[in-house]
Scaffold this motif. Structure first.
Motif, PDB file in Angstrom:
ATOM      1  N   LYS A   1       0.830  -1.208   0.000  1.00  0.00           N
ATOM      2  CA  LYS A   1       0.000   0.000   0.000  1.00  0.00           C
ATOM      3  C   LYS A   1       0.861   1.255   0.000  1.00  0.00           C
TER       4      LYS A   1
ATOM      5  N   TYR B   1       2.041   6.942  -6.613  1.00  0.00           N
ATOM      6  CA  TYR B   1       0.947   7.844  -6.976  1.00  0.00           C
ATOM      7  C   TYR B   1       1.349   9.305  -6.719  1.00  0.00           C
TER       8      TYR B   1
ATOM      9  N   LEU C   1       2.399   1.889  -3.433  1.00  0.00           N
ATOM     10  CA  LEU C   1       1.424   2.492  -4.346  1.00  0.00           C
ATOM     11  C   LEU C   1       1.213   3.967  -4.018  1.00  0.00           C
ATOM     12  N   GLN C   2       1.145   4.305  -2.729  1.00  0.00           N
ATOM     13  CA  GLN C   2       0.962   5.705  -2.320  1.00  0.00           C
ATOM     14  C   GLN C   2       2.154   6.556  -2.757  1.00  0.00           C
TER      15      GLN C   2
END
Length: 473
Positions: A364, A371, A367-368
């Motif tokens: 997670k 992004y 991905l953060q």
């Protein structure tokens, strides 16, 4: 030698020596602009003394209908703001306002023939102007006492390690250090050399090598493929980070060699998990300056939601405009405001307040980070472009052009390896100021220093002089 071994027992002599060397350093670029920094220093020194003298005085003008601006303290703060912001506005923004007004008049169908001046932007004016303004504002608010030593104060303003590109120091942190006895300490010198070594690697190996790829892509964006344009955006992200944080490391290291501790300006910003965390890690001295002297006085988040959104937009737009007299910088600030407001509205802007205590990030978190980095990199395209139109065309071609073709010869294997190494070392060093601090006391630290030195020599760019990006601001 003179500073430590001749003047060490005389604090006034040390400060005078620093003042002279700082003025020589700044005047070497263009001696004519020394007058500006002397004027700024003199005005704020005088205003500080007057505000300190008048902090308990009654207003000199008492007349119904007149605002409290006419109180003595406010007058002197007003003089400081007028002089400093006036110089900044003239030298940095005069032609911008003239040209923008001309474009608007012509857009309305009228003819305009403005006379513009060829105004040279004094290097570092945005940095030392904000530094002196923070002093005046803090004296006005009673947070610090006004300096009564002109040599110490003038040296605080012109301190050469951080004069031209920060960090933007607060008087409460830096100014008292000019009044303390300074003695050379081995541990302090060792830390300073590590900072300088890592800063040189960031600048000469990462930033300058990225520039060799980035510049041709931005110059030929009309014909480059979408994949090449993405590579240009990503590598510019690393270029500006390596360039600016590299300068900050060198500046902090040089200051430490002289016995001064400057504030940290970067904390691995590209590992941020949202845009709010990014701004807590990127150009910290500027972002905290705007927080303390603009955002909070406007009401911060302790107002209605509509006003809080207004305050956020103001801070980001002004932050963009601080970088330069171009609509691209204002648009860049607006993009960051637009990215920040959604997480503010859902109350997630203060979720990631630390780097975490684990070596391996979760899926997670990866991905953060990706992004956030993607959006920051796309915003950097606007920052790097010369006009809004060229930025839009660049971004448009990323999504409209095939991603299949790419000239990989631009992207050397050395640069790829250097970037992977840089990211890895930046990650493991995120708990301290940099990864070299993790080697303290280890026998193999000297091997790391030698290897890093060899990488700078063999991978660094020496063929052409490349000034630091933030010198232009």
């Amino acid at each position: 030698m003179l500073y430590w071994f001749i003047f060490q027992k005389n604090l006034k002599a040390q400060n005078t020596f620093l003042l002279v060397t700082s003025y020589v350093f700044y005047g070497w670029w263009d001696w004519r602009f020394l007058g500006l920094i002397v004027l700024s220093s003199a005005v704020d020194y005088w205003c500080g003394l007057r505000m300190s003298e008048d902090k308990h005085s009654e207003p000199t003008v008492k007349k119904e209908g007149l605002k409290s601006w006419f109180y003595d303290k406010k007058k002197y703060l007003g003089i400081s703001l007028l002089v400093n912001l006036g110089m900044l506005a003239f030298f940095k923004y005069f032609n911008f306002f003239i040209d923008s007004t001309t474009d608007f008049i012509q857009m309305m169908g009228f003819q305009a023939h403005p006379e513009t001046l060829q105004i040279i932007l004094p290097v570092g004016i945005s940095f030392y102007t904000f530094q002196t303004l923070s002093y005046s504002i803090d004296v006005y608010k009673g947070k610090i006492e006004a300096s009564k030593d002109p040599i110490a104060f003038f040296t605080f303003v012109a301190f050469f390690p951080q004069l031209v590109a920060g960090p933007i120091e607060r008087a409460a942190n830096l100014l008292p250090q000019f009044f303390k006895r300074r003695e050379f300490q081995y541990q302090q010198g060792s830390t300073a050399m590590k900072l300088i070594l890592w800063g040189l690697f960031k600048k000469m190996v990462i930033a300058d090598n990225c520039a060799l790829v980035v510049n041709p892509i931005f110059e030929n964006y009309q014909t480059a493929s979408g994949l090449e344009l993405i590579m240009g955006a990503v590598l510019f992200s690393f270029q500006i980070y390596g360039d600016f944080s590299g300068y900050s490391d060198i500046a902090i290291g040089v200051a430490l060699l002289l016995g001064f501790k400057l504030m940290v300006n970067f904390r691995t910003p590209y590992f941020a998990r949202d845009i709010a965390e990014f701004w807590r890690r990127w150009h910290i001295s500027l972002s905290t300056w705007f927080r303390d002297y603009l955002y909070i006085p406007l009401g911060g988040s302790r107002v209605s939601t509509a006003k809080a959104i207004r305050n956020i937009f103001i801070v980001f737009l002004v932050s963009g405009f601080w970088h330069g007299a171009n609509w691209t910088f204002i648009a860049w600030g607006g993009i960051h405001a637009a990215m920040f407001i959604p997480i503010f509205l859902i109350g997630k802007n203060r979720v990631h307040l630390d780097e975490g205590d684990h070596l391996i990030p979760s899926f997670k978190e990866i991905l953060q980070m990706l992004y956030t980095f993607l959006f920051v990199s796309l915003a950097w395209v606007v920052f790097r472009s010369e006009t809004i139109g060229s930025a839009w065309f660049y971004l448009e071609r990323i999504f409209n052009n095939p991603f299949l073709s790419m000239n990989f010869s631009w992207f050397s294997y050395d640069l790829r390896i250097a970037l992977i190494l840089f990211l890895g070392l930046d990650w493991v060093g995120r708990f301290k100021y940099n990864w070299l601090e993790n080697l303290e006391g280890k026998w193999y630290r000297y091997i790391a220093y030698v290897v890093l030195g060899f990488l700078i020599v063999f991978w660094g760019v020496f063929t052409e002089a490349k000034e630091f990006i933030y010198f232009q601001f």
